[in-house]
Design a protein around this motif. Structure first.
Motif, mmCIF file in Angstrom:
data_model
loop_
_atom_site.group_PDB
_atom_site.id
_atom_site.type_symbol
_atom_site.label_atom_id
_atom_site.label_comp_id
_atom_site.label_asym_id
_atom_site.label_seq_id
_atom_site.Cartn_x
_atom_site.Cartn_y
_atom_site.Cartn_z
ATOM 1 N N GLU A 104 0.820 -1.199 0.000
ATOM 2 C CA GLU A 104 0.000 0.000 0.000
ATOM 3 C C GLU A 104 0.862 1.261 0.000
ATOM 4 O O GLU A 104 0.522 2.256 -0.659
ATOM 5 N N VAL B 61 2.175 1.924 -3.526
ATOM 6 C CA VAL B 61 1.146 2.508 -4.394
ATOM 7 C C VAL B 61 0.912 3.970 -4.031
ATOM 8 O O VAL B 61 0.823 4.847 -4.902
ATOM 9 N N LYS C 141 -9.935 1.312 -4.489
ATOM 10 C CA LYS C 141 -9.329 2.570 -4.064
ATOM 11 C C LYS C 141 -9.080 3.429 -5.294
ATOM 12 O O LYS C 141 -8.444 2.976 -6.250
ATOM 13 N N ALA D 226 -6.033 6.554 -11.006
ATOM 14 C CA ALA D 226 -5.711 5.135 -10.835
ATOM 15 C C ALA D 226 -6.807 4.484 -10.002
ATOM 16 O O ALA D 226 -7.273 5.066 -9.009
ATOM 17 N N LYS E 216 -7.353 0.997 -8.027
ATOM 18 C CA LYS E 216 -6.787 -0.282 -7.559
ATOM 19 C C LYS E 216 -7.941 -1.179 -7.138
ATOM 20 O O LYS E 216 -8.817 -0.762 -6.375
ATOM 21 N N ASN F 144 -9.173 -4.979 -5.736
ATOM 22 C CA ASN F 144 -8.917 -6.269 -5.098
ATOM 23 C C ASN F 144 -10.190 -7.100 -5.182
ATOM 24 O O ASN F 144 -11.164 -6.840 -4.469
ATOM 25 N N SER G 106 -1.678 -6.000 -13.517
ATOM 26 C CA SER G 106 -1.887 -6.819 -12.311
ATOM 27 C C SER G 106 -0.615 -6.832 -11.478
ATOM 28 O O SER G 106 0.497 -6.924 -12.003
ATOM 29 N N PHE G 107 -0.801 -6.725 -10.175
ATOM 30 C CA PHE G 107 0.306 -6.829 -9.232
ATOM 31 C C PHE G 107 0.634 -8.309 -8.992
ATOM 32 O O PHE G 107 -0.129 -9.205 -9.373
ATOM 33 N N GLN H 199 -3.949 -8.327 -7.391
ATOM 34 C CA GLN H 199 -4.799 -7.144 -7.479
ATOM 35 C C GLN H 199 -4.592 -6.449 -8.823
ATOM 36 O O GLN H 199 -3.544 -6.572 -9.454
ATOM 37 N N LEU I 81 -4.795 -2.924 -11.373
ATOM 38 C CA LEU I 81 -4.629 -1.478 -11.384
ATOM 39 C C LEU I 81 -5.020 -0.953 -12.761
ATOM 40 O O LEU I 81 -4.439 -1.355 -13.775
ATOM 41 N N ILE J 174 4.063 -3.495 -11.265
ATOM 42 C CA ILE J 174 3.054 -4.252 -11.998
ATOM 43 C C ILE J 174 3.762 -5.376 -12.752
ATOM 44 O O ILE J 174 4.847 -5.185 -13.305
#
Length: 355
Positions: A105, A108, A127, A140, A142, A144, A279-280, A284, A286, A315
């Motif tokens: 977090e 980001v 978010k 952006a 984000k 989940n 994708s992270f 998650q 983005l 990413i």
């Protein structure tokens, strides 16, 4: 009456009783008492052998109870110490488990700042960020995903050839947020069709089309993973078990590595409103939407700039979605970005998110 006369009277009155007392004392009367015979097994005020055994057992029980009490107290102390140690270890483990999330977090936030809006439910965590880069402004989102029904792709007005704005689609489905998806082609019949390979609810909308001119399929697998790339055979895409997805161009990152961008997309246009998805490593998603006031190439972001932005937040895989006047980001019933057309463009495919 004189004293002498009184004494004589008293002597005469008591004489019979005195005589009887003297006679009784002088007489001898035999007095015999019956003998008391006790059984040898019965002894007054003595304890029997059974009673003595009981007493000995009670003494032993008392000693054992004292020993047991000591043992219990000892083990209780050990348990208490163990519980304290376990709680300390659990707290440490919890803190350590939370640390990667905090680092994630923070990474980001370092790039996009603090969220300006957020939504959290059993299905999804969203978010929303606003940020300013040196050459453009952007947003952006984000995401989940915690449930299979937290995200879906829909067709404009739920039919092939139909089109509607992302806001209209989100409102119609009761979605909390939405982003534009793949490209499109306008037909001679006035309808707007999804570009190339399109998957909806696990089925191909109008068949599989091998990739050409770097066209890239972008979607989600049935296990909620971002999937994408160029596919020459349907079997290769089928292995990824696509749940839904659309097509545009090009691939930006693969395995954390920047991919070569076709020259056409480097310069035509150089800058533009853009929508990209990545994708992270933790799964998650983005979405980044860059604002631009037109499609002439002088405003918005370049694809290399967005590659750099995505790489900074680590990413893993990233793809370019339709951009220009198609770039759309809605959140809680409101348009967040500034569409270059001055209003949202009706589109044939949309990614929607549900809480």
């Amino acid at each position: 009456m004189t004293i002498r006369e009184l004494n004589r009277f008293m002597l005469l009155a008591c004489a019979p009783f005195i005589g009887m007392l003297i006679w009784l004392l002088s007489a001898s009367f035999p007095l015999s008492m019956p003998a008391l015979n006790f059984s040898p097994s019965l002894q007054l005020f003595s304890l029997s052998e059974a009673a003595q055994t009981v007493l000995r057992g009670l003494d032993t029980a008392r000693v054992n109870a004292e020993a047991t009490k000591g043992t219990v107290e000892k083990y209780f102390q050990i348990y208490e110490l163990s519980a304290q140690t376990t709680n300390a270890m659990l707290a440490q483990a919890t803190a350590q488990a939370a640390r990667p999330v905090q680092i994630f977090e923070s990474r980001v936030a370092a790039e996009f700042g603090k969220p300006v809006r957020s939504v959290s439910s059993a299905k999804i965590d969203l978010k929303l960020y606003r940020f300013t880069d040196s050459n453009y402004k952007g947003y952006a989102l984000k995401v989940n995903l915690k449930s299979d029904d937290a995200m879906k792709m829909v067709l404009g007005k739920d039919k092939v050839g139909g089109s509607e704005t992302t806001l209209a689609a989100a409102n119609r489905y009761g979605a909390v947020a939405g982003v534009n998806a793949g490209g499109f082609a306008d037909g001679n019949d006035g309808k707007r069709y999804p570009l190339s390979t399109t998957v909806l609810n696990g089925k191909y909308v109008y068949g599989f089309e091998p990739s050409f001119d770097h066209l890239t399929f972008v979607g989600m697998s049935q296990d909620r993973k971002l999937i994408g790339g160029e596919f020459s055979r349907q079997s290769d895409l089928d292995k990824l078990k696509p749940a839904f997805g659309a097509t545009f161009v090009p691939t930006l990152l693969k395995g954390g590595q920047k991919q070569a961008i076709p020259s056409k997309w480097l310069n035509s246009p150089k800058r533009a409103p853009r929508t990209v998805v990545g994708s992270f490593g933790n799964g998650q998603l983005l979405f980044v939407v860059a604002d631009g006031y037109n499609e002439a190439g002088g405003s918005g972001a370049t694809l290399p700039e967005l590659q750099d932005k995505l790489a900074k937040v680590r990413i893993v895989d990233a793809y370019n979605l339709d951009g220009g006047g198609s770039s759309s980001l809605v959140f809680e019933g409101k348009v967040i970005n500034n569409p270059s057309d001055g209003r949202l463009r009706p589109l044939p495919t949309h990614f929607l998110f549900f809480k």
